[in-house]
Design an enzyme around this catalytic site. Structure first.
Site, mmCIF file in Angstrom:
data_model
loop_
_atom_site.group_PDB
_atom_site.id
_atom_site.type_symbol
_atom_site.label_atom_id
_atom_site.label_comp_id
_atom_site.label_asym_id
_atom_site.label_seq_id
_atom_site.Cartn_x
_atom_site.Cartn_y
_atom_site.Cartn_z
ATOM 1 N N ASP A 42 0.820 -1.219 0.000
ATOM 2 C CA ASP A 42 0.000 0.000 0.000
ATOM 3 C C ASP A 42 0.855 1.270 0.000
ATOM 4 O OD1 ASP A 42 1.079 -0.034 2.496
ATOM 5 O OD2 ASP A 42 -0.822 0.195 3.581
ATOM 6 N N GLU A 44 3.134 2.161 2.074
ATOM 7 C CA GLU A 44 3.738 2.567 3.352
ATOM 8 C C GLU A 44 5.233 2.273 3.287
ATOM 9 O OE1 GLU A 44 2.113 0.705 6.791
ATOM 10 O OE2 GLU A 44 0.187 1.750 6.630
ATOM 11 N N GLN A 102 8.678 27.656 1.811
ATOM 12 C CA GLN A 102 7.469 27.981 2.591
ATOM 13 C C GLN A 102 7.906 28.367 4.006
ATOM 14 O OE1 GLN A 102 3.938 25.546 2.006
ATOM 15 N NE2 GLN A 102 5.071 24.299 0.547
ATOM 16 N N ASP A 175 17.373 37.871 -9.157
ATOM 17 C CA ASP A 175 16.320 38.700 -8.558
ATOM 18 C C ASP A 175 16.888 39.412 -7.334
ATOM 19 O OD1 ASP A 175 16.289 36.750 -6.529
ATOM 20 O OD2 ASP A 175 14.672 35.653 -7.518
ATOM 21 N N LYS A 198 13.128 42.617 -11.363
ATOM 22 C CA LYS A 198 11.856 42.353 -12.063
ATOM 23 C C LYS A 198 10.793 43.285 -11.501
ATOM 24 C CE LYS A 198 12.103 37.969 -11.009
ATOM 25 N NZ LYS A 198 11.819 36.555 -10.761
ATOM 26 N N ARG A 200 6.664 44.770 -12.050
ATOM 27 C CA ARG A 200 5.392 44.878 -12.767
ATOM 28 C C ARG A 200 4.932 46.315 -12.537
ATOM 29 N NH1 ARG A 200 2.781 40.360 -14.219
ATOM 30 N NH2 ARG A 200 3.792 39.144 -12.590
HETATM 31 C C1 R5P Z 1 13.330 31.878 -5.249
HETATM 32 O O1 R5P Z 1 13.294 32.575 -4.246
HETATM 33 C C2 R5P Z 1 14.484 30.959 -5.525
HETATM 34 O O2 R5P Z 1 15.687 31.489 -5.051
HETATM 35 C C3 R5P Z 1 14.576 30.655 -7.011
HETATM 36 O O3 R5P Z 1 14.872 31.869 -7.695
HETATM 37 C C4 R5P Z 1 13.285 30.088 -7.539
HETATM 38 O O4 R5P Z 1 12.848 29.010 -6.747
HETATM 39 C C5 R5P Z 1 13.459 29.621 -8.974
HETATM 40 O O5 R5P Z 1 12.238 29.130 -9.425
HETATM 41 P P1 R5P Z 1 11.911 28.951 -10.973
HETATM 42 O O6 R5P Z 1 13.044 28.172 -11.578
HETATM 43 O O7 R5P Z 1 10.609 28.196 -10.963
HETATM 44 O O8 R5P Z 1 11.771 30.306 -11.576
#
Ligand code: R5P
Length: 318
Positions: A42, A44, A102, A175, A198, A200
């Site tokens: 199953d 496990e 997370q 980033d 980046k 927006r």
């Molecule tokens: C984000 O904070 C991480 O440092 C990476 O930049 C991110 O997880 C990259 O994700 P992806 O390849 O999906 O753009």
């Protein structure tokens, strides 16, 4: 009395990254401890340690990479088995610590899963954690047990120095959040730093990529901890080339590479993506035209050796 005097040390492999565990065991010139980690019908997980570990300093090597939840459960159950078999100390060596992104509540009624995972690992009986390039250093504070966060930068620097002309190189953070990490690598190779910003400008409009720094004619090295979908990386490479960069390389610790990421990177203008083996490379990664893998096995092996001998681990990075 050190671990050496008590019961020796034991290296155990979960199923997430056996090739890395084998390389670590080879570095330490020790056989892997006989241990079965298998599934019942199953699905496990069942673990059986097939040799005596009483009094031992035990190191479980397990990345919580895809399938993250299965690999996490393997780690917890292996730790439980070691604890019940009277291992003296259990170190979870988690080269890639999943759930690390997370690490905060992004909105109301959401979890902080990285903290939950830290609690689970601790409650399973783990005494200390050894990991590589944690997504955020402060995740160490989610644990009330010692956490050694190793850096893959020295391995990357060795590789960069062997392959690139440093006189014309620029390190780039893809980033704003990755600036500290990129700056640390730039400092090690004495290169200038640029940042992809980046933005927006207005809701509903697509993101604009501004480059902070002059990359014209430069060999750019993008540095990040994780490549997942490959979006961040490929978009940053595109923006750098548009601004006149000569070529773009990337050095990234953890190749999560979900979905079509490998295909996306292969089709991109990235000259080369260099990953470490904190996550076991898939067959697609191994044959990809512009992806190469360097090993953190010597780094982890040495950190394990020093942990066992109660020697400094941080001095590995002096
Ligand atoms: C984000 O904070 C991480 O440092 C990476 O930049 C991110 O997880 C990259 O994700 P992806 O390849 O999906 O753009």
């Amino acid at each position: 009395m050190t671990g050496r005097d008590m019961g020796g040390f034991k290296i155990l492999a979960g199923n997430s990254n056996r090739s890395l565990t084998e390389a670590i065991a080879a570095y330490l010139k020790t056989p892997m401890t006989k241990c079965q980690v298998r599934r019942f019908a199953d699905m496990e997980i069942f673990v059986e340690i097939q040799e005596n570990v009483r009094g031992a300093d035990a190191f479980i090597i397990q990345s919580t990479s895809f399938p993250a939840n299965d690999h996490m459960m393997e780690l917890l159950i292996m730790s439980d088995a070691l604890r019940r078999a009277s291992a003296r100390r259990i170190t979870a060596v988690v080269p890639y610590f999943g759930y690390a992104r997370q690490d905060r509540k992004p909105g109301p009624r959401t979890p902080i899963s990285a903290k939950l995972v830290a609690n689970l690992i601790t409650r399973a009986g783990v005494d200390r954690v050894l990991t590589v390039d944690l997504h955020a250093g402060q995740i160490q504070g989610f644990f009330d047990i010692p956490v050694d966060n190793l850096f893959s930068a020295p391995a990357m620097v060795t590789d960069i120095k062997q392959r690139l002309d440093l006189k014309n190189t620029m390190v780039v953070s893809p980033d704003v959040g990755g600036v500290v990490r990129a700056r640390a690598l730039a400092k090690r190779i004495d290169a200038p730093l640029a940042i992809v910003d980046k933005r927006r400008e207005r809701a509903g409009e697509s993101e604009v990529m501004n480059i902070i720094g002059d990359v014209q004619g430069k060999s750019c090295i993008l540095v990040d901890d994780i490549v997942d979908s490959g979006g961040t990386l490929c978009n940053a490479a595109e923006a750098l080339l548009e601004k006149g960069a000569k070529e773009v390389f990337a050095y990234i610790t953890h190749g999560v590479l979900s979905g079509g990421a490998v295909a996306r990177i292969s089709a991109s203008k990235l000259k080369e993506l260099v990953l470490t083996d904190t996550i076991e490379p898939t067959a697609a990664v191994r044959v990809a035209r512009n992806i190469r893998v360097i090993s953190v096995a010597p780094l982890l092996g040495e950190a394990i050796n020093r942990t066992f001998k109660e020697e400094s681990v941080s001095s590995l990075f002096d």
